[in-house]
Write an enzyme that holds these catalytic residues in place. Structure first.
Site, short mmCIF file in Angstrom:
data_model
loop_
_atom_site.label_atom_id
_atom_site.label_comp_id
_atom_site.label_asym_id
_atom_site.label_seq_id
_atom_site.Cartn_x
_atom_site.Cartn_y
_atom_site.Cartn_z
NE ARG A 168 -3.21 0.02 3.07
CZ ARG A 168 -3.23 0.38 4.23
NH1 ARG A 168 -2.61 -0.70 5.17
NH2 ARG A 168 -4.03 1.98 4.85
CG MET A 171 -14.26 3.06 -4.19
SD MET A 171 -15.40 3.83 -2.65
CE MET A 171 -15.50 2.23 -1.49
CG ASN A 189 -13.47 10.59 1.92
OD1 ASN A 189 -13.09 10.39 0.36
ND2 ASN A 189 -13.72 9.62 2.76
CG HIS A 209 -18.54 8.38 4.29
ND1 HIS A 209 -17.54 7.77 3.99
CD2 HIS A 209 -19.47 8.61 5.36
CE1 HIS A 209 -18.78 6.89 4.44
NE2 HIS A 209 -19.17 6.72 5.34
CG ASP A 226 -15.25 7.00 6.18
OD1 ASP A 226 -14.45 7.32 5.05
OD2 ASP A 226 -16.03 6.11 5.29
CD GLU A 240 -21.85 12.34 -1.73
OE1 GLU A 240 -20.67 12.08 -2.32
OE2 GLU A 240 -22.74 11.29 -1.09
C1 GRF Z 1 -19.90 9.09 -2.79
O1 GRF Z 1 -21.72 9.18 -2.59
C2 GRF Z 1 -19.00 9.74 -2.16
O2 GRF Z 1 -19.05 10.13 -0.45
C3 GRF Z 1 -18.54 8.24 -1.05
O3 GRF Z 1 -18.47 7.13 -2.78
C4 GRF Z 1 -19.38 7.87 -3.57
C5 GRF Z 1 -18.30 8.66 -5.12
O4 GRF Z 1 -19.76 9.29 -6.02
N1 GRF Z 1 -17.25 8.04 -1.01
P1 GRF Z 1 -18.41 9.35 -7.70
O5 GRF Z 1 -17.91 8.25 -8.11
O6 GRF Z 1 -18.47 10.54 -7.49
O7 GRF Z 1 -19.89 9.43 -8.33
#
Ligand code: GRF
Length: 215
Positions: free
Chosen positions: A63, A88, A105, A107, A143, A172
């Site tokens: 990693r 991820m 980040n 979330h 997180d 978001e």
């Molecule tokens: C989002 O819901 C974000 O909060 C989470 O992963 C998702 C990513 O969505 N960490 P995208 O790839 O930006 O459409």
């Protein structure tokens, strides 16, 4: 002066798109790094004319080695702030050491509730009536870093994971660009070891206007 931002993504990249479409003030997305071959985020970056780099985590022995390759690409692009937008992977100390308190980040829950994967499914299973999204600084936990901004989103009768995810994503896409702009404008203030706030012209309320009940 331009403040260069690097965005890391693994999937669809709708948050990346929100950043590419927004007025980020002094911030500029200088590079997008993707760790999954074929991720839509890569196409979105290319379509916007932003440097897009694919770094396969499977091609690295550890990693830390993967993180070093990512850090090298970010540094080569003069990046000051890093945004994990659906990335991820957990980052290591190699990463955090290179960008101390400069990695954020997004979330899809009101942290510390429902960390990790499938936050929306966790919220539905728990039966909560309000969830939301959180932008936070990244530390070496999952997180767990200091919260910068949160927006509440209602959970409605009849919601499934997809409907709830979409309602959260709308928020978001609103909040992440505003936070990135504020960071680039130097509005991050530290109040304590784990407490930060963004000094915004309209106050924090301007980030947090309720999502309401519209789906
Ligand atoms: C989002 O819901 C974000 O909060 C989470 O992963 C998702 C990513 O969505 N960490 P995208 O790839 O930006 O459409």
């Amino acid at each position: 002066m331009t403040v260069k931002v690097g965005v890391l993504a693994s999937g669809s990249g709708s948050n990346l798109q929100a950043l590419l479409d927004a007025d980020l003030g002094p911030a500029q997305v200088a590079v997008v790094i993707v760790n999954v071959a074929g991720a839509k985020a890569l196409e979105r970056a290319k379509a916007a004319g932003v440097d897009a780099v694919f770094i396969d985590h499977r091609g690295h022995g550890s990693r830390e080695a993967f993180d070093q390759a990512v850090v090298d690409a970010l540094v080569a692009h003069g990046v000051e702030w890093v945004v994990l937008a659906g990335f991820m992977r957990l980052v290591t100390k190699v990463f955090l050491g290179a960008f101390e308190n400069r990695v954020v980040n997004i979330h899809p829950s009101l942290l510390p509730a429902f960390p990790g994967v499938k936050a929306q499914a966790q919220a539905l299973a728990a039966g909560v009536k309000v969830t939301g999204c959180t932008v936070h600084l990244v530390d070496d936990g999952m997180d767990t870093g200091p919260v910068l901004a949160q927006v509440a989103v209602p959970v409605l009768p009849g919601d499934d994971e997809i409907k709830l995810s979409q309602r959260i994503l709308q928020q978001e896409h609103r909040v992440l660009p505003r936070v990135v702009r504020a960071l680039a404008e130097g509005r991050l203030v530290q109040d304590g070891p784990r407490r930060f706030h963004l000094e915004l012209p309209g106050g924090v309320a301007s980030l947090m206007s309720p999502a309401g009940l519209a789906s």
